[in-house]
Design a protein around this motif. Structure first.
Motif, PDB file in Angstrom:
ATOM      1  N   MET A   1     -21.414  25.307  33.802  1.00 26.53           N
ATOM      2  CA  MET A   1     -22.533  24.122  33.532  1.00 26.53           C
ATOM      3  C   MET A   1     -22.711  23.585  32.154  1.00 26.53           C
ATOM      4  SD  MET A   1     -23.756  22.158  35.525  1.00 26.53           S
ATOM      5  CE  MET A   1     -25.201  21.087  36.144  1.00 26.53           C
ATOM      6  N   SER A   2     -22.506  24.659  31.020  1.00 28.19           N
ATOM      7  CA  SER A   2     -23.078  24.042  29.880  1.00 28.19           C
ATOM      8  C   SER A   2     -22.037  23.272  29.122  1.00 28.19           C
ATOM      9  CB  SER A   2     -23.302  25.386  29.127  1.00 28.19           C
ATOM     10  OG  SER A   2     -22.026  26.059  28.686  1.00 28.19           O
ATOM     11  N   TRP A   3     -20.685  23.300  29.446  1.00 29.44           N
ATOM     12  CA  TRP A   3     -19.839  22.573  29.307  1.00 29.44           C
ATOM     13  C   TRP A   3     -20.146  20.756  29.706  1.00 29.44           C
ATOM     14  CZ3 TRP A   3     -16.626  19.608  32.399  1.00 29.44           C
ATOM     15  CH2 TRP A   3     -16.436  20.347  33.819  1.00 29.44           C
ATOM     16  N   TRP A   5     -23.168  19.790  30.395  1.00 30.28           N
ATOM     17  CA  TRP A   5     -24.194  19.248  29.363  1.00 30.28           C
ATOM     18  C   TRP A   5     -23.593  18.779  28.085  1.00 30.28           C
ATOM     19  CZ3 TRP A   5     -28.674  17.110  30.534  1.00 30.28           C
ATOM     20  CH2 TRP A   5     -29.655  17.162  29.641  1.00 30.28           C
ATOM     21  N   THR A   6     -22.819  19.769  27.452  1.00 30.56           N
ATOM     22  CA  THR A   6     -22.292  19.413  26.273  1.00 30.56           C
ATOM     23  C   THR A   6     -21.390  17.840  26.284  1.00 30.56           C
ATOM     24  OG1 THR A   6     -22.113  21.721  25.717  1.00 30.56           O
ATOM     25  CG2 THR A   6     -20.985  20.175  24.479  1.00 30.56           C
ATOM     26  N   SER A  53     -32.626  19.256  18.776  1.00 32.60           N
ATOM     27  CA  SER A  53     -31.470  19.656  19.348  1.00 32.60           C
ATOM     28  C   SER A  53     -31.374  19.712  20.875  1.00 32.60           C
ATOM     29  CB  SER A  53     -31.230  21.310  19.098  1.00 32.60           C
ATOM     30  OG  SER A  53     -30.185  21.972  19.615  1.00 32.60           O
ATOM     31  N   LEU A  54     -30.090  19.437  21.489  1.00 36.99           N
ATOM     32  CA  LEU A  54     -30.011  19.420  22.809  1.00 36.99           C
ATOM     33  C   LEU A  54     -28.469  19.806  23.198  1.00 36.99           C
ATOM     34  CD1 LEU A  54     -31.187  15.704  24.127  1.00 36.99           C
ATOM     35  CD2 LEU A  54     -31.956  18.094  24.919  1.00 36.99           C
ATOM     36  N   ALA A  55     -28.204  20.909  24.069  1.00 38.30           N
ATOM     37  CA  ALA A  55     -26.831  21.356  24.174  1.00 38.30           C
ATOM     38  C   ALA A  55     -26.231  21.946  22.967  1.00 38.30           C
ATOM     39  CB  ALA A  55     -25.993  20.383  24.797  1.00 38.30           C
ATOM     40  N   GLY A  56     -27.238  22.539  22.205  1.00 40.56           N
ATOM     41  CA  GLY A  56     -26.690  23.121  20.920  1.00 40.56           C
ATOM     42  C   GLY A  56     -26.167  22.327  19.894  1.00 40.56           C
TER      43      GLY A  56
END
Length: 80
Positions: A1-3, A5-6, A53-56
């Motif tokens: 799921m993080s990809w 969001w990225t 910062s958002l999503a790294g």
């Protein structure tokens, strides 16, 4: 799921950079995502990771980097 969001944040950064340079509408979504992700990497490499910062991805350096990417790409595409 993080990809996912990225990719969403990268697209948002690319859209903002396109709006700042007035070139984003002609690039399309895929190019905006790529410009946002590449610009984020370049901006953070050059300016560090300060600010919110958002999503790294640090937003301010990422947007500055994406503006640079969009400006350089539109310069070379516009010349041909």
């Amino acid at each position: 799921m993080s990809w996912l969001w990225t990719l969403i944040i990268g697209a948002l950064i690319g859209v903002i950079a396109g709006a700042i340079t007035k070139k984003g509408g002609s690039m399309g979504w895929i190019a905006n995502i790529v410009a946002g992700l590449v610009g984020s990497a370049i901006g953070q490499a050059l300016l560090g990771s300060w600010g919110p910062s958002l999503a790294g991805m640090a937003l301010v350096p990422s947007i500055i980097g994406a503006v640079i990417v969009v400006a350089v790409v539109s310069f070379f595409i516009g010349r041909s």
